[in-house]
Design an enzyme around this catalytic site. Structure first.
Site, short mmCIF file in Angstrom:
data_model
loop_
_atom_site.label_atom_id
_atom_site.label_comp_id
_atom_site.label_asym_id
_atom_site.label_seq_id
_atom_site.Cartn_x
_atom_site.Cartn_y
_atom_site.Cartn_z
CE LYS A 11 29.43 -33.34 0.58
NZ LYS A 11 29.37 -32.09 -0.17
CG HIS A 95 27.08 -35.97 -4.34
ND1 HIS A 95 27.91 -34.91 -4.58
CD2 HIS A 95 26.40 -35.67 -3.21
CE1 HIS A 95 27.75 -34.01 -3.62
NE2 HIS A 95 26.84 -34.45 -2.77
CD GLU A 97 30.79 -32.98 -3.33
OE1 GLU A 97 31.03 -34.05 -2.74
OE2 GLU A 97 30.34 -31.98 -2.74
N GLY A 173 27.53 -27.00 -0.35
CA GLY A 173 28.76 -26.57 0.31
C GLY A 173 29.04 -25.09 0.19
C1 PEP Z 1 25.81 -32.70 -0.31
O1 PEP Z 1 26.99 -32.92 -0.43
O2 PEP Z 1 24.99 -33.52 -0.75
C2 PEP Z 1 25.41 -31.47 0.33
C3 PEP Z 1 24.17 -31.13 0.25
O3 PEP Z 1 26.39 -30.76 0.98
P1 PEP Z 1 26.15 -29.47 1.93
O4 PEP Z 1 25.03 -29.83 2.88
O5 PEP Z 1 27.44 -29.28 2.64
O6 PEP Z 1 25.77 -28.34 1.05
#
Ligand code: PEP
Length: 252
Positions: A11, A95, A97, A173
């Site tokens: 990220k 994704h 996000e 997250g």
């Molecule tokens: C991701 O961003 O794809 C993800 C799964 O993040 P995290 O492992 O931090 O939950």
């Protein structure tokens, strides 16, 4: 059998120097990794430097995002061709996000999947329901919509260059991982849908990753599920020893 795939999504973290340091630790820790594919997706600014560190390593390079055009007047964007040029073999597309913070729609994500595959790269195509959608018992209909629109127009041959990542938004997250039962149920549903769309052979071959608070202490149980073929890892991929342990998962 499907070869497991473990991908780390860094990220918006790490300077070039920090990325190089992490890549060096991974190149060392994963030098002998076998029977599984491993990739990391640094920030765009660190791709070239990390590519140099990983050039002799089994760890592959991935982009976190792309724009679906090959080139042109698209200020601030990066195409799959440029990602390939810098050494990427995979690109994360759709994704949550990107969907939630940047308004990416299923249709736009579809153009990205096609552009990635068209450039000779593999798309890591992310889907997943929000907590509200799960609580309203709409998980399967949301996943179906995302898959049908996001993969519209692809055929079984181009789908060989797609990896699906099931990432429940409420688990990303948050430290709240899907239970192994929830993950398997969703993965089984997605595989069944892919069989309907692209045939049984493709559905049995395609890898479906789980993402959402994957850690060293839950990866083994997740990977023991028959339809979980790997993981997309966010936070835990920023620490070398944790990510190395995740990549070294044991099938229980
Ligand atoms: C991701 O961003 O794809 C993800 C799964 O993040 P995290 O492992 O931090 O939950």
């Amino acid at each position: 059998m499907r070869k497991p795939f473990i991908a780390g999504n860094w990220k918006l973290h790490k300077t070039v120097a920090e990325s190089v340091a992490l890549a060096r630790e991974l190149a060392h820790g994963l030098a002998d990794v076998k029977e599984r594919d491993v990739a990391v997706a640094p920030a765009f600014t660190a791709l070239a430097s990390v590519a140099a560190v990983l050039s002799e390593s089994p760890v592959a390079l991935a982009g976190q995002n792309c724009y679906p055009e090959a080139q042109g007047a698209f200020t601030g964007e990066v195409s799959p061709y440029l990602l390939k040029d810098v050494g990427c073999r995979h690109v994360i597309v759709g994704h949550s996000e990107r969907r939630q913070l940047f308004g990416e729609t299923d249709g736009f994500i579809n153009t990205k999947v096609k552009a990635v595959v068209g450039a000779g790269l593999t798309a890591i195509f992310c889907i997943g329901e929000t907590l509200a959608e799960r609580e309203e018992e709409r998980t399967f209909s949301v996943l179906e919509h995302q898959v049908r629109i996001g993969l519209n127009g692809l055929d079984a041959t181009s789908m060989q260059h797609v990896i699906v990542a099931y990432e429940p938004v409420w688990a990303i997250g948050t430290g709240r991982t899907a239970t192994t039962g929830q993950a398997q149920e969703a993965h089984g549903f997605i595989r069944g849908l892919l069989a309907e769309m692209f045939g049984d052979v493709l559905a049995q071959e395609i890898r479906i990753l789980y993402g959402g608070s994957v850690k060293a202490d839950n990866i083994d149980a997740l990977m023991a599920q028959p339809d979980v073929d790997g993981a997309l890892v966010g936070g835990a991929s920023l620490k070398a020893d944790e990510f190395v342990r995740i990549a070294a998962f044991q099938n229980l």
